[in-house]
Design a protein around this motif. Structure first.
Motif, short mmCIF file in Angstrom:
data_model
loop_
_atom_site.label_atom_id
_atom_site.label_comp_id
_atom_site.label_asym_id
_atom_site.label_seq_id
_atom_site.Cartn_x
_atom_site.Cartn_y
_atom_site.Cartn_z
N HIS A 66 0.84 -1.21 0.00
CA HIS A 66 0.00 0.00 0.00
C HIS A 66 0.86 1.24 0.00
O HIS A 66 2.08 1.16 0.12
CB HIS A 66 -1.01 -0.02 1.16
CG HIS A 66 -0.43 0.07 2.53
ND1 HIS A 66 0.38 -0.91 3.06
CD2 HIS A 66 -0.53 1.03 3.50
CE1 HIS A 66 0.74 -0.57 4.29
NE2 HIS A 66 0.20 0.60 4.59
N HIS A 68 1.37 3.93 1.94
CA HIS A 68 1.91 4.68 3.08
C HIS A 68 3.43 4.78 3.01
O HIS A 68 4.11 3.85 2.60
CB HIS A 68 1.49 4.02 4.40
CG HIS A 68 0.07 4.30 4.77
ND1 HIS A 68 -0.65 3.50 5.63
CD2 HIS A 68 -0.77 5.30 4.38
CE1 HIS A 68 -1.87 4.00 5.76
NE2 HIS A 68 -1.97 5.08 5.02
N ASP A 70 5.79 4.61 5.12
CA ASP A 70 6.65 3.63 5.78
C ASP A 70 6.64 2.28 5.04
O ASP A 70 7.21 1.30 5.52
CB ASP A 70 6.24 3.45 7.26
CG ASP A 70 4.84 2.91 7.45
OD1 ASP A 70 3.91 3.42 6.79
OD2 ASP A 70 4.65 1.97 8.25
N HIS A 71 6.02 2.26 3.85
CA HIS A 71 6.04 1.06 3.01
C HIS A 71 6.63 1.32 1.62
O HIS A 71 7.07 0.39 0.96
CB HIS A 71 4.63 0.47 2.89
CG HIS A 71 4.09 0.07 4.23
ND1 HIS A 71 3.98 -1.24 4.63
CD2 HIS A 71 3.68 0.82 5.28
CE1 HIS A 71 3.52 -1.29 5.88
NE2 HIS A 71 3.33 -0.04 6.29
N HIS A 124 -7.49 -0.76 5.71
CA HIS A 124 -6.43 0.13 6.20
C HIS A 124 -6.26 1.28 5.20
O HIS A 124 -6.24 2.45 5.57
CB HIS A 124 -5.15 -0.69 6.35
CG HIS A 124 -3.96 0.09 6.84
ND1 HIS A 124 -3.87 0.60 8.11
CD2 HIS A 124 -2.80 0.44 6.21
CE1 HIS A 124 -2.71 1.24 8.24
NE2 HIS A 124 -2.05 1.15 7.10
N ASP A 143 -0.04 -3.97 6.24
CA ASP A 143 -0.71 -3.51 7.46
C ASP A 143 -2.15 -3.99 7.53
O ASP A 143 -3.02 -3.31 8.07
CB ASP A 143 -0.70 -1.97 7.54
CG ASP A 143 0.69 -1.40 7.80
OD1 ASP A 143 1.62 -2.19 8.05
OD2 ASP A 143 0.83 -0.17 7.75
ZN ZN Z 1 0.10 1.56 6.59
#
Ligand code: ZN
Ligand code: FE
Length: 265
Positions: A66, A68, A70-71, A124, A143
């Motif tokens: 996804h 985000h 932090d990914h 999410h 996540d």
């Molecule tokens: Zn996430």
């Protein structure tokens, strides 16, 4: 030096786990048949490049779950330095940096000779996906599902998230759950609060505490253990429903209640 350890070595996929930031896990996957090397959810390029260098591996793919940061935070630099290509959700193509291979629900994605089933798992985020390498007994779920937890429902609805988690029903008990965060100990405290009499959960939590005390990862966990202990997979369990005072309620209602309690825990 980035700590990194080999977690699984199968005939098809070799998997290395790289802890990054405070609690992220990034995974390197290598298809032994073809030598392709992928990285799942690279939060940052630095630690990934360091481990690649040490292993003597050349990165060819990024598999994203996804959008985000932090990914996908490491994607631009990894593309620039290695020329790797980026796989991600068709429905979220506008938010996945560098995406050139778009996958959708039910797709079979061939990573070299390793076959992955793609799941769309909105909740999410609306464009969240997961990759299931059945032969390697590995689920990369970002996540969506965590050890003893699940992702916060930021963009979707509780019903969507429940339906997404329910897609994992077909995944065998001996499959390793490679989630993207070390959140297990905090998740465990919450799980015990809603499901205090669950003996499987109690044993699971003991094991988690032992691992954390020894500074070991609690991820990956096994699907079978999540089924028995993760409250977010147990919205159909009469015991859990009883414990939270919702005997006879439907699974979406129960899931929503548990998720809301966790948000406020
Ligand atoms: Zn996430
Ligand atoms: Fe995350």
């Amino acid at each position: 030096m980035t700590l990194e350890k080999e977690v699984l070595s199968m005939s098809t996929l070799e998997i290395h786990q790289i802890p990054t930031r405070t609690d992220n896990y990034v995974y390197l996957v290598r298809d032994s048949a073809t030598g392709l090397v992928g990285v799942v959810d690279p939060s940052d390029a630095g630690p990934v490049l360091e481990v690649l260098d040490r292993l003597g591996w050349k990165l060819t793919h990024v598999l994203t779950t996804h959008h985000h940061n932090d990914h996908v935070g490491g994607v631009p630099e990894l593309m620039e330095k290695t020329g790797c290509i980026v796989v991600g959700a068709h429905v979220d193509r506008d938010r996945i940096p560098g995406i050139s291979v778009e996958v959708s629900d039910g797709d079979t994605y061939m990573f070299g000779e390793a076959e992955a089933r793609v799941y769309e798992v909105p909740g999410h985020t609306v464009g969240h996906i997961a990759y299931w390498f059945a032969e390697s007994k590995a689920l990369f779920c970002g996540d969506t599902l965590f050890a003893l937890g699940c992702g916060r429902v930021f963009e979707g609805t509780h019903e969507q998230m429940w339906n997404s988690l329910s897609k994992f029903d077909e995944i065998p008990d001996d499959t390793h759950i490679f989630c993207a965060h070390e959140y297990t100990q905090a998740n465990a405290r919450f799980a015990i609060s809603v499901d205090p009499d669950n003996l499987d959960l109690q044993a699971y939590v003991k094991d988690v505490d032992k691992k954390r005390a020894a500074d070991q990862p609690t991820v990956p966990s096994l699907m079978g253990d999540e089924r028995k202990s993760n409250p977010f997979l147990r919205a159909r369990s009469p015991d859990l429903m009883q414990a939270i005072g919702m005997a006879g309620a439907g699974p979406v209602e129960v899931f929503a209640e548990v998720r809301t309690r966790k948000d406020n825990f």
